[in-house]
Design a protein around this motif. Structure first.
Motif, PDB file in Angstrom:
ATOM      1  N   VAL A   1       0.839  -1.201   0.000  1.00  0.00           N
ATOM      2  CA  VAL A   1       0.000   0.000   0.000  1.00  0.00           C
ATOM      3  C   VAL A   1       0.873   1.249   0.000  1.00  0.00           C
ATOM      4  CG1 VAL A   1      -1.644   1.332   1.379  1.00  0.00           C
ATOM      5  CG2 VAL A   1      -1.975  -1.123   1.087  1.00  0.00           C
ATOM      6  N   LEU A   2       1.887   1.257   0.863  1.00  0.00           N
ATOM      7  CA  LEU A   2       2.807   2.394   0.931  1.00  0.00           C
ATOM      8  C   LEU A   2       3.542   2.579  -0.388  1.00  0.00           C
ATOM      9  CD1 LEU A   2       4.551   4.551   2.388  1.00  0.00           C
ATOM     10  CD2 LEU A   2       6.040   2.670   3.114  1.00  0.00           C
ATOM     11  N   PHE A   3       4.080   1.492  -0.946  1.00  0.00           N
ATOM     12  CA  PHE A   3       4.840   1.583  -2.199  1.00  0.00           C
ATOM     13  C   PHE A   3       3.970   2.144  -3.319  1.00  0.00           C
ATOM     14  CE2 PHE A   3       6.438  -0.092  -6.209  1.00  0.00           C
ATOM     15  CZ  PHE A   3       7.796   0.164  -6.117  1.00  0.00           C
ATOM     16  N   ALA A   4       2.722   1.682  -3.411  1.00  0.00           N
ATOM     17  CA  ALA A   4       1.827   2.152  -4.460  1.00  0.00           C
ATOM     18  C   ALA A   4       1.522   3.635  -4.289  1.00  0.00           C
ATOM     19  CB  ALA A   4       0.542   1.334  -4.449  1.00  0.00           C
ATOM     20  N   ALA A   5       1.183   4.040  -3.076  1.00  0.00           N
ATOM     21  CA  ALA A   5       0.839   5.439  -2.832  1.00  0.00           C
ATOM     22  C   ALA A   5       2.037   6.354  -3.068  1.00  0.00           C
ATOM     23  CB  ALA A   5       0.317   5.607  -1.408  1.00  0.00           C
TER      24      ALA A   5
ATOM     25  N   PRO B   1       0.651  13.208 -15.684  1.00  0.00           N
ATOM     26  CA  PRO B   1      -0.803  13.329 -15.501  1.00  0.00           C
ATOM     27  C   PRO B   1      -1.368  12.242 -14.595  1.00  0.00           C
ATOM     28  CG  PRO B   1      -0.217  13.609 -17.809  1.00  0.00           C
ATOM     29  CD  PRO B   1       1.029  13.161 -17.097  1.00  0.00           C
ATOM     30  N   PHE B   2      -2.543  12.520 -14.024  1.00  0.00           N
ATOM     31  CA  PHE B   2      -3.148  11.645 -13.015  1.00  0.00           C
ATOM     32  C   PHE B   2      -3.286  10.217 -13.530  1.00  0.00           C
ATOM     33  CE2 PHE B   2      -6.604   9.549 -10.842  1.00  0.00           C
ATOM     34  CZ  PHE B   2      -6.460   9.935  -9.525  1.00  0.00           C
ATOM     35  N   TRP B   3      -3.969  10.025 -14.664  1.00  0.00           N
ATOM     36  CA  TRP B   3      -4.248   8.671 -15.136  1.00  0.00           C
ATOM     37  C   TRP B   3      -2.990   7.975 -15.633  1.00  0.00           C
ATOM     38  CZ3 TRP B   3      -8.223   6.418 -13.361  1.00  0.00           C
ATOM     39  CH2 TRP B   3      -9.381   7.142 -13.085  1.00  0.00           C
ATOM     40  N   ALA B   4      -2.033   8.749 -16.155  1.00  0.00           N
ATOM     41  CA  ALA B   4      -0.758   8.149 -16.548  1.00  0.00           C
ATOM     42  C   ALA B   4      -0.001   7.672 -15.307  1.00  0.00           C
ATOM     43  CB  ALA B   4       0.085   9.152 -17.335  1.00  0.00           C
ATOM     44  N   SER B   5      -0.043   8.465 -14.234  1.00  0.00           N
ATOM     45  CA  SER B   5       0.594   8.050 -12.978  1.00  0.00           C
ATOM     46  C   SER B   5      -0.064   6.791 -12.433  1.00  0.00           C
ATOM     47  CB  SER B   5       0.490   9.175 -11.935  1.00  0.00           C
ATOM     48  OG  SER B   5       1.173  10.329 -12.361  1.00  0.00           O
ATOM     49  N   PHE B   6      -1.389   6.725 -12.546  1.00  0.00           N
ATOM     50  CA  PHE B   6      -2.115   5.550 -12.071  1.00  0.00           C
ATOM     51  C   PHE B   6      -1.705   4.312 -12.868  1.00  0.00           C
ATOM     52  CE2 PHE B   6      -5.610   2.584 -11.769  1.00  0.00           C
ATOM     53  CZ  PHE B   6      -6.023   2.688 -10.446  1.00  0.00           C
ATOM     54  N   ALA B   7      -1.638   4.463 -14.205  1.00  0.00           N
ATOM     55  CA  ALA B   7      -1.281   3.325 -15.056  1.00  0.00           C
ATOM     56  C   ALA B   7       0.153   2.867 -14.805  1.00  0.00           C
ATOM     57  CB  ALA B   7      -1.470   3.710 -16.525  1.00  0.00           C
ATOM     58  N   ILE B   8       1.086   3.811 -14.661  1.00  0.00           N
ATOM     59  CA  ILE B   8       2.485   3.457 -14.422  1.00  0.00           C
ATOM     60  C   ILE B   8       2.632   2.765 -13.067  1.00  0.00           C
ATOM     61  CG2 ILE B   8       4.801   4.392 -14.029  1.00  0.00           C
ATOM     62  CD1 ILE B   8       4.082   6.618 -16.040  1.00  0.00           C
ATOM     63  N   THR B   9       1.925   3.282 -12.068  1.00  0.00           N
ATOM     64  CA  THR B   9       1.989   2.666 -10.737  1.00  0.00           C
ATOM     65  C   THR B   9       1.405   1.260 -10.758  1.00  0.00           C
ATOM     66  OG1 THR B   9       1.759   4.858  -9.727  1.00  0.00           O
ATOM     67  CG2 THR B   9       1.391   2.954  -8.313  1.00  0.00           C
TER      68      THR B   9
ATOM     69  N   LEU C   1       1.342  -0.743 -13.308  1.00  0.00           N
ATOM     70  CA  LEU C   1       2.342  -1.575 -13.983  1.00  0.00           C
ATOM     71  C   LEU C   1       3.472  -1.929 -13.025  1.00  0.00           C
ATOM     72  CD1 LEU C   1       3.425  -2.889 -16.558  1.00  0.00           C
ATOM     73  CD2 LEU C   1       4.481  -0.686 -17.145  1.00  0.00           C
ATOM     74  N   ALA C   2       3.891  -0.962 -12.201  1.00  0.00           N
ATOM     75  CA  ALA C   2       4.951  -1.224 -11.225  1.00  0.00           C
ATOM     76  C   ALA C   2       4.511  -2.272 -10.209  1.00  0.00           C
ATOM     77  CB  ALA C   2       5.334   0.073 -10.515  1.00  0.00           C
ATOM     78  N   MET C   3       3.239  -2.234  -9.815  1.00  0.00           N
ATOM     79  CA  MET C   3       2.737  -3.223  -8.852  1.00  0.00           C
ATOM     80  C   MET C   3       2.683  -4.613  -9.480  1.00  0.00           C
ATOM     81  SD  MET C   3       2.453  -1.432  -6.191  1.00  0.00           S
ATOM     82  CE  MET C   3       1.723  -2.640  -5.080  1.00  0.00           C
ATOM     83  N   ILE C   4       2.359  -4.686 -10.773  1.00  0.00           N
ATOM     84  CA  ILE C   4       2.342  -5.982 -11.462  1.00  0.00           C
ATOM     85  C   ILE C   4       3.761  -6.539 -11.579  1.00  0.00           C
ATOM     86  CG2 ILE C   4       1.865  -7.107 -13.676  1.00  0.00           C
ATOM     87  CD1 ILE C   4      -0.485  -5.177 -14.007  1.00  0.00           C
ATOM     88  N   VAL C   5       4.722  -5.674 -11.905  1.00  0.00           N
ATOM     89  CA  VAL C   5       6.125  -6.102 -11.975  1.00  0.00           C
ATOM     90  C   VAL C   5       6.599  -6.569 -10.598  1.00  0.00           C
ATOM     91  CG1 VAL C   5       8.490  -5.305 -12.370  1.00  0.00           C
ATOM     92  CG2 VAL C   5       6.661  -4.628 -13.946  1.00  0.00           C
ATOM     93  N   LEU C   6       6.182  -5.846  -9.551  1.00  0.00           N
ATOM     94  CA  LEU C   6       6.532  -6.238  -8.191  1.00  0.00           C
ATOM     95  C   LEU C   6       5.945  -7.612  -7.865  1.00  0.00           C
ATOM     96  CD1 LEU C   6       7.809  -5.410  -5.455  1.00  0.00           C
ATOM     97  CD2 LEU C   6       5.604  -4.389  -4.862  1.00  0.00           C
TER      98      LEU C   6
ATOM     99  N   ILE D   1      -1.172 -13.782 -10.672  1.00  0.00           N
ATOM    100  CA  ILE D   1      -2.411 -13.036 -10.911  1.00  0.00           C
ATOM    101  C   ILE D   1      -2.962 -12.487  -9.600  1.00  0.00           C
ATOM    102  CG2 ILE D   1      -4.827 -13.257 -11.617  1.00  0.00           C
ATOM    103  CD1 ILE D   1      -3.883 -15.242 -13.748  1.00  0.00           C
ATOM    104  N   VAL D   2      -2.987 -13.347  -8.579  1.00  0.00           N
ATOM    105  CA  VAL D   2      -3.550 -12.925  -7.295  1.00  0.00           C
ATOM    106  C   VAL D   2      -2.715 -11.810  -6.667  1.00  0.00           C
ATOM    107  CG1 VAL D   2      -3.980 -13.670  -4.928  1.00  0.00           C
ATOM    108  CG2 VAL D   2      -4.725 -15.095  -6.827  1.00  0.00           C
ATOM    109  N   TRP D   3      -1.398 -11.935  -6.711  1.00  0.00           N
ATOM    110  CA  TRP D   3      -0.549 -10.878  -6.164  1.00  0.00           C
ATOM    111  C   TRP D   3      -0.698  -9.584  -6.973  1.00  0.00           C
ATOM    112  CZ3 TRP D   3       3.017 -10.422  -2.040  1.00  0.00           C
ATOM    113  CH2 TRP D   3       3.073 -11.527  -1.204  1.00  0.00           C
ATOM    114  N   SER D   4      -0.912  -9.697  -8.280  1.00  0.00           N
ATOM    115  CA  SER D   4      -1.143  -8.500  -9.097  1.00  0.00           C
ATOM    116  C   SER D   4      -2.448  -7.823  -8.716  1.00  0.00           C
ATOM    117  CB  SER D   4      -1.161  -8.874 -10.579  1.00  0.00           C
ATOM    118  OG  SER D   4       0.074  -9.411 -10.997  1.00  0.00           O
TER     119      SER D   4
END
Length: 293
Positions: A43-47, A59-67, A69-74, A190-193
């Motif tokens: 939660v902290l890493f994503a925020a 931009p807001f939605w680009a930041s959301f999409a990049i984050t 993607l980062a959570m999926i890579v994580l 999938i579940v962790w993503s």
């Protein structure tokens, strides 16, 4: 009476934000039987990733999409580096692995984005709004609606799709699921993503409420009573547990606080959780373990 209803309704709305944290635990526990202590760090890493990108002009939605993607890579990295080598290990081993993982994720977040506190504005006011004759926080209503939509989407995903059927099979018996061709590693990823996506949504809401800071990872402790009451294996249980905790702690603070003393809101949920452990250890919707000797 109106005051009681306002406190009660405010507690229910706050409880839905607790449920968002608890849902991440439920998803991973259902798939692997592991209590993921690193959920708060996720939660902290994503925020922190989202707000750091936003402050750098993304931009807001680009930041959301990049984050996201980062959570999926994580999630992919966690599955490859930690989960895959620990298949069929004792649950305590996996729990300790997630405990260490939480510190690694926090350290990674600090390495990438620094340790300073960030404010996060989602464009939703926290001013009171009259709703059905009650004064309720606009932000709490927004958070409740977000949680409702998220729960609906997760319910459809895990009850109406092949992924959901595979997840339930893995939750029931991992070895049996493997024997019929279900790829355990794929399901875990999938579940962790999905848990990472839930963590992102929870991180944005909690970050907007408390500020994005490293103490944000400690909200994992708020999810424990929710999970104990609702059950570790039920998304619906996480919602019900969150509602019970949110409403009870607000009512206790208002009506018992003047008698017992301030700060009751911080420890009262754990009293309820202990009572549930004595009466119904599996929680309201939890599955009771049956051992045959």
């Amino acid at each position: 009476m109106d005051f009681f209803l306002e406190v009660f309704a405010g507690g229910l709305l706050a409880g839905l934000m607790y449920s968002l944290i608890a849902i991440g635990f439920v998803l991973i526990y259902k798939a692997s039987g592991v209590f993921n202590f690193a959920q708060g760090a996720m939660v902290l890493f994503a925020a922190l990733t989202f707000v750091s990108l936003l402050e750098r002009g993304v931009p807001f939605w680009a930041s959301f999409a990049i984050t996201l993607l980062a959570m999926i890579v994580l999630a992919w990295g966690i599955e490859r580096v930690m989960l895959r080598p620990l298949v069929n290990k004792p649950p305590m081993t996996l729990f300790m692995a997630t405990l260490g993982l939480s510190y690694i994720i926090e350290g990674l977040a600090q390495f990438l984005w620094g340790a300073q506190v960030h404010g996060l504005e989602l464009g939703v006011s926290d001013e009171p709004l009259e709703f059905a004759g009650l004064l309720l926080s606009q932000f709490d209503l927004f958070a409740a609606a977000t949680a409702g939509v998220l729960v609906l989407l997760l319910s459809l995903l895990f009850n109406k799709t092949r992924i959901g059927i595979s997840l339930r099979a893995v939750a029931d018996d991992q070895l049996a699921a493997l024997s019929v061709g279900i790829r355990l590693q794929k399901i875990w990823m999938i579940v962790w993503s999905v848990a990472g996506f839930v963590g992102l949504v929870a991180g944005l809401l909690w970050g907007a409420r408390l500020g994005v800071q490293f103490s944000l990872s400690l909200i994992v402790l708020k999810a424990l009573p929710v999970l104990i009451i609702g059950g570790f294996t039920s998304i619906g249980g996480a919602i019900v547990g969150g509602l019970i905790i949110g409403a009870s702690e607000k009512l206790a603070e208002v009506y018992l606080g003047p008698v017992i003393g301030g700060g009751i809101e911080n420890w009262f949920p754990y009293v309820l959780a202990l009572l549930f452990l004595l009466i119904r250890p599996a929680g309201i919707f939890g599955e009771r373990a049956i051992e045959r000797v």
